[in-house]
Design a protein around this motif. Structure first.
Motif, PDB file in Angstrom:
ATOM      1  N   GLU A  34      -8.634   9.997  -4.711  1.00 55.95           N
ATOM      2  CA  GLU A  34      -9.669   9.080  -5.205  1.00 55.95           C
ATOM      3  C   GLU A  34     -10.257   8.201  -4.113  1.00 55.95           C
ATOM      4  OE1 GLU A  34      -8.638   6.727  -8.618  1.00 55.95           O
ATOM      5  OE2 GLU A  34      -7.421   8.340  -9.481  1.00 55.95           O
ATOM      6  N   ILE A  35      -9.395   7.752  -3.211  1.00 59.00           N
ATOM      7  CA  ILE A  35      -9.905   6.795  -2.233  1.00 59.00           C
ATOM      8  C   ILE A  35      -9.948   7.359  -0.815  1.00 59.00           C
ATOM      9  CG2 ILE A  35      -9.204   4.811  -3.640  1.00 59.00           C
ATOM     10  CD1 ILE A  35      -6.899   4.365  -1.761  1.00 59.00           C
ATOM     11  N   PRO A  44     -12.209   9.081   0.694  1.00 56.33           N
ATOM     12  CA  PRO A  44     -13.456   8.855   1.445  1.00 56.33           C
ATOM     13  C   PRO A  44     -13.506   7.494   2.126  1.00 56.33           C
ATOM     14  CG  PRO A  44     -13.934   9.760  -0.725  1.00 56.33           C
ATOM     15  CD  PRO A  44     -12.465   9.430  -0.711  1.00 56.33           C
ATOM     16  N   LEU A  45     -12.680   6.557   1.656  1.00 53.14           N
ATOM     17  CA  LEU A  45     -12.631   5.286   2.372  1.00 53.14           C
ATOM     18  C   LEU A  45     -11.500   5.260   3.397  1.00 53.14           C
ATOM     19  CD1 LEU A  45     -13.817   2.381   2.601  1.00 53.14           C
ATOM     20  CD2 LEU A  45     -11.833   1.641   1.304  1.00 53.14           C
ATOM     21  N   GLY A  54      -4.000   9.808  -6.388  1.00 50.48           N
ATOM     22  CA  GLY A  54      -4.524   8.516  -5.971  1.00 50.48           C
ATOM     23  C   GLY A  54      -5.198   8.602  -4.612  1.00 50.48           C
ATOM     24  N   ILE A  84       3.368   5.729  -5.714  1.00 50.50           N
ATOM     25  CA  ILE A  84       3.225   5.821  -7.174  1.00 50.50           C
ATOM     26  C   ILE A  84       2.076   6.748  -7.564  1.00 50.50           C
ATOM     27  CG2 ILE A  84       2.654   4.528  -9.275  1.00 50.50           C
ATOM     28  CD1 ILE A  84       3.972   2.082  -8.030  1.00 50.50           C
ATOM     29  N   THR A  85       0.925   6.577  -6.907  1.00 49.19           N
ATOM     30  CA  THR A  85      -0.247   7.337  -7.353  1.00 49.19           C
ATOM     31  C   THR A  85      -0.336   8.704  -6.693  1.00 49.19           C
ATOM     32  OG1 THR A  85      -1.675   6.366  -5.675  1.00 49.19           O
ATOM     33  CG2 THR A  85      -1.502   5.202  -7.757  1.00 49.19           C
ATOM     34  N   ALA A 133       0.834  -1.199   0.000  1.00 49.22           N
ATOM     35  CA  ALA A 133       0.000   0.000   0.000  1.00 49.22           C
ATOM     36  C   ALA A 133       0.870   1.250   0.000  1.00 49.22           C
ATOM     37  CB  ALA A 133      -0.922  -0.010   1.211  1.00 49.22           C
ATOM     38  N   ILE A 190       1.983   1.735  -3.559  1.00 50.39           N
ATOM     39  CA  ILE A 190       0.891   2.247  -4.403  1.00 50.39           C
ATOM     40  C   ILE A 190       0.634   3.716  -4.085  1.00 50.39           C
ATOM     41  CG2 ILE A 190      -1.542   1.991  -5.005  1.00 50.39           C
ATOM     42  CD1 ILE A 190      -1.294  -0.978  -4.442  1.00 50.39           C
TER      43      ILE A 190
END
Ligand SMILES: Nc1ncnc2c1ncn2[C@@H]1O[C@H](COP(=O)(O)O)[C@@H](O)[C@H]1O
Ligand SMILES: Nc1ncnc2c1ncn2[C@@H]1O[C@H](COP(=O)(O)O)[C@@H](O)[C@H]1O
Ligand SMILES: Nc1ncnc2c1ncn2[C@@H]1O[C@H](COP(=O)(O)O)[C@@H](O)[C@H]1O
Ligand code: NA
Ligand code: NA
Ligand code: NA
Lengths: 326, 103, 103, 103, 326, 326
Positions: free
Chosen positions: F197-198, F200-201, F194, F189-190, F183, F186
């Motif tokens: 995008e996520i 909210p989770l 990135g 990288i993003t 993680a 990732i």
């Protein structure tokens, strides 16, 4: 009347209710749609934690007064007394039901269904009707006393079930009561600040989780109905629809005497009208193993719960508004 | 490999009775057992499954005890009162165990 | 304690066949059984585990039936057609049960 | 129905030892087994339950092997070293199987 | 071409794809990283519910017209026909594959992979490309018909598998179809208002859950690959990479004929190009137990799915934009 | 001192700590409140993924420099060395503890507790204190080396445990290490895009999930305490409270040498002070089966973890601010 119907209509077309209907239909059609047990339990823990915490935070904000104590006390008394009404009503409506079965059922109706409470408070919030935060504590307080009454009812005849220390622990330290009261306490201690920290988990997605949980409950209720043929007579069904109204009336009276707001009276009615499907069934299996679980689970979960969810709550809301002047 | 005679007792009982069963076993001096989860089943009281259920009122467990043959009677006498009136089945199978010093 | 001879039939079969198996059992008059979850295993078709899987195509269950010896043949004949072509193993063990009036 | 003599070996062992056990079984030529989850239990090292636990250090599994009687010794010899020092119990029961060509 | 490559490049570096790669690598390296089965199933139920609900709400907003019915019909026809193409292609590419195995595989490619659909619609949304909400209904409609074709293909030789009533129930009332269509219906009934109520659960965290779900799918795919040596020949791999292109071409044609938007055409291509990994494998185990699951699961999950996820979707998007004038 | 006390007081009354206390009390009172194993594991995967991703995204934003590599290196060295200090301390405080048991315990204290790390970084964020994103990578790097030292300590006497290839895999490809590092990569990288995008989770509901996870850990710790009577002597308890202080001191030194910010020094102290409850216990069961798990699990989970959570973290924060000039 018009208002009640329109309220009921709107309620029936809310995602929450439609999800329950979807689950019910899927199970009745024998679809293999199910939630893993762990997910269902996880959602139930989430709902208990969230509703408890928010109740506590609301008490922290608005301050606790004597009425909190009074309301809890009244709740305990209701929970003790309602089983007697339920017992008499069931025995007179459905003569085939044994005394033990009737006592077990009665215990369920003295206690409460937390998800009915949650659905009602969600609906109140959607309508902008406020209610006393401590009603969550009343809910927790009403979970257990009815069990004592049920056992008393079952053993009057002398069959001799007594509440052992283990059963007391089972009753009082039941996970759902502990979590509800514990979260309430934490919410109270940490107040609005604490709530703000975890609101993105317990406030925003709450209604969505409630939808999924009701989908699961619909599935379980439908499965119960499919297996309960034979147990459920017309008299039993009549009881499942009438008893909530009896309970709600008593609850309304209690709420008015306590001087609760219209929202608070609604919730008191909902508590009195609803039937336990977690704490009491477990206690009954331990203490009254001869009572038939198919009877009490089907009544609580597949008859009274859907009735309250669809028609009961809007009705109680309308009555409470009329009486307490929402 | 040296094996020893033993009994494999399999008690299928309501999950809610777990603590009563284990306490009775302990009282009878049986401290070794293993509890397996049960998914569903069928009996005189109909068919059931745990899927989606949050209630602790339904659902069963399987308690497996390996005991020396001499202790079987004590075990059965200890759990019989717990079974009484409750949903459950008990079976006893002859078996052989390794490392008998543990039982 | 009074015990009665019985057979313990253990059917390990693909989870997807559960309803077929239970219907065949019911048709053969066997209404008592318990279903245990299975985590994983290995056989001629390789090794598998349920972890992380959402597919209902893989995965097994263990169906356990305690039956009176006289009803064993009916049971086996009932489930044999279901097993046919399907992944699964069946074992039958002599056992003793309490409360035989239930079987 | 034609049945064949077999042995039902039930190995209850720490979950963390799963891969060692299955590798030892494979090395002994035993490629058929089924793994059942275990909820909790009790033994000389006390009582335990999986509920709520994220640790892989506690928790057990039950490995069930149906084998031809002639292969029992090889099986037991293969797993004995794995059991050594580890928490676990092994029982062997006489049983009968359908479709023996599979074992 | 440049555009496709840059799109594919961006796609490859999105968290969603990287999570899949992480899971795949972990499984191939034999890490013990896994998700509990209940969590994986819970995420899958969440995704089905969310995508269904959002599709329904979008139809409620934009209104349903005849094209909804036409699109569903075309989807059903595609699902019936694609297995024939798949069967022929597989038999000609991989001669070692038996007729039964080929029929089972063919059924998977006529049906659809909902998570591929979800990934594609997430990507479309990220690029601001709109699509018809009812494509979710098309997805649901395409799940099952291919099963019938697969069984027909398998039994032409006369081995006599017929679809029993139970198998019909298994197929039509499959949990994932029921949940997808049920949520679609609820979304349609409750519309934007209903969506607003539960958006904090089903909209905002959606992409994050998709990441975790793909991480899990990567693990499962990697495990499948590790166990599938021997089953997977070069011909089989070629089929797993070519068949999506065949499907996508047919899907593009269908989408253009239906007059869908560029987004809609993309999704129609994705549906036709993707292979089922939930509904069809389960039906095949019941109806064609002799077909080898290692073959069809590996093809669907470990070859075609990653291909679509990484290269397919951007390619279909580019083609659809070129054809339908995005 | 005043500041420490007020910080500790505020910390003690945060929802996160109170949830742990609730779980602990429920378990000690023998309530049946529990989380399903799958839910507990799911929350743990969520926390690892979220903390790893956010760390990586933060590195992407602030740029990685040589200090990242240096910090990781220092972490590895600490993880190798701390077990020796722990071994000596435990053997001198609790003479009844066998050499094998002491070695196993020592391994736990060289490694780290990721949830302590998470709780500390949540507290830092709440106070607006920034820290180096790569501290997550340091945490991951510190998980395993201590296992090697523990085995060396255990086998000095010649009992001959060696690290087999399987054990190496068990150690290095442990699911929690892979997920944390994966993680992190990732996220790196993003980057911010990135993360957006996520978020909210993995950002908004993070603290709420942490509360529920600590509730579960409280339950497990309480159960451990109830079962561990007999194993836990006064000397053992003393070790469980002193060793974190020893670790924290070494961690502070390391952090200052590395030139970390006050937040970074705090986290380095927390890592050095905390004891593993996931990776190391599993490795010890495989490699040192004779060591008593009741001892090391109780120490890590029921003594050192609550100490760090309640008093340790605020103390380390105050010390780090004083030393590194927050
Ligand atoms: N003959 C049997 N073999 C195996 N399990 C049984 C049997 N009879 C009952 N059970 C289990 O015991 C539960 C309760 O049985 P009953 O009290 O007959 O309803 C069933 O749901 C099964 O899980
Ligand atoms: N000898 C055996 N003992 C126990 N379980 C078995 C045995 N053989 C097969 N199984 C179980 O049946 C499943 C399918 O077996 P197979 O059809 O041989 O691939 C395996 O994955 C195991 O779960
Ligand atoms: N006699 C027994 N019968 C069944 N399971 C047992 C028995 N003894 C031990 N076990 C299982 O093995 C685990 C470890 O046992 P022990 O090594 O004695 O602590 C226990 O927690 C049980 O799950
Ligand atoms: Na009530
Ligand atoms: Na397709
Ligand atoms: Na440490």
């Amino acid at each position: 009347m018009d208002q009640i119907l329109s309220l009921a209509g709107q309620n029936l077309l809310s995602p929450v209710i439609l999800c329950f209907v979807l689950g019910l239909s899927a199970a009745l059609a024998r679809s293999d749609l199910t939630f893993p047990e762990a997910i269902a339990k996880g959602m139930s823990l989430y709902l208990l934690f969230a509703i408890g915490f928010k109740g506590g935070a609301s008490v922290a904000e608005h301050g606790a007064d004597l009425r909190l104590g009074m309301a809890v006390l009244v709740g305990v008394v209701l929970s003790f007394l309602l089983p007697f009404a339920a017992y008499l009503l069931l025995r007179s409506l459905a003569r085939g039901v044994s005394a033990t079965d009737a006592a077990a059922v009665a215990g369920h109706y003295g206690s409460i269904s937390i998800v009915t409470f949650v659905a009602a408070s969600t609906l109140l919030q959607a309508r902008g009707i406020t209610f006393e935060g401590y009603m969550v504590a009343v809910a927790a307080a009403m979970e257990a006393p009815a069990i004592v009454s049920a056992l008393w009812l079952a053993t009057r005849g002398g069959s001799g079930t007594k509440i052992t220390p283990d059963l007391w622990r089972e009753i009082m330290l039941n996970g759902s009561i502990v979590l509800l009261l514990g979260a309430f306490t934490i919410g109270w201690i940490t107040g609005e600040r604490g709530l703000a920290e975890i609101a993105p988990l317990i406030v925003a997605p709450f209604k969505g989780v409630l939808c999924l949980f009701l989908l699961d409950m619909g599935i379980v209720a439908g499965r119960g109905l499919r297996n309960a043929r034979g147990v459920i007579s017309a008299g039993v069904i009549a009881f499942g629809l009438l008893m909530p109204l009896v309970g709600a009336s008593v609850g309304a009276l209690a709420g008015l005497l306590l001087g609760l707001s219209a929202g608070g009276v609604t919730l008191m009615m909902v508590l009195a009208a609803s039937a336990s499907y977690i704490a009491v069934p477990a206690a009954m299996r331990v203490a009254l193993p001869k009572a038939n679980p198919a009877l009490y689970l089907t009544l609580a979960l597949a008859i009274t719960f859907p009735f309250n969810l669809t028609l009961g709550i809007p009705l109680y809301m309308a009555v409470a508004s009329a009486l307490a002047g929402g | 490999m040296k094996m020893h005679e033993a009994k494999r007792v399999e008690i299928m009982i309501e999950a809610i009775m777990e603590s009563q069963v284990t306490r009775s076993l302990a009282a009878a001096g049986v401290t070794g057992f293993t509890i397996l989860p049960v998914l569903g089943g069928s009996g005189r009281s109909g068919q059931w499954t745990r899927e989606g259920s949050v209630s602790r009122a339904s659902g069963m467990i399987a308690v497996i005890c390996l005991v020396a043959p001499t202790r079987l009677d004590a075990l059965l006498e200890a759990i019989f009162p717990v079974l009484d009136d409750h949903i459950g089945v008990v079976s006893v199978t002859d078996t052989q165990i390794l490392r008998a010093e543990r039982f």
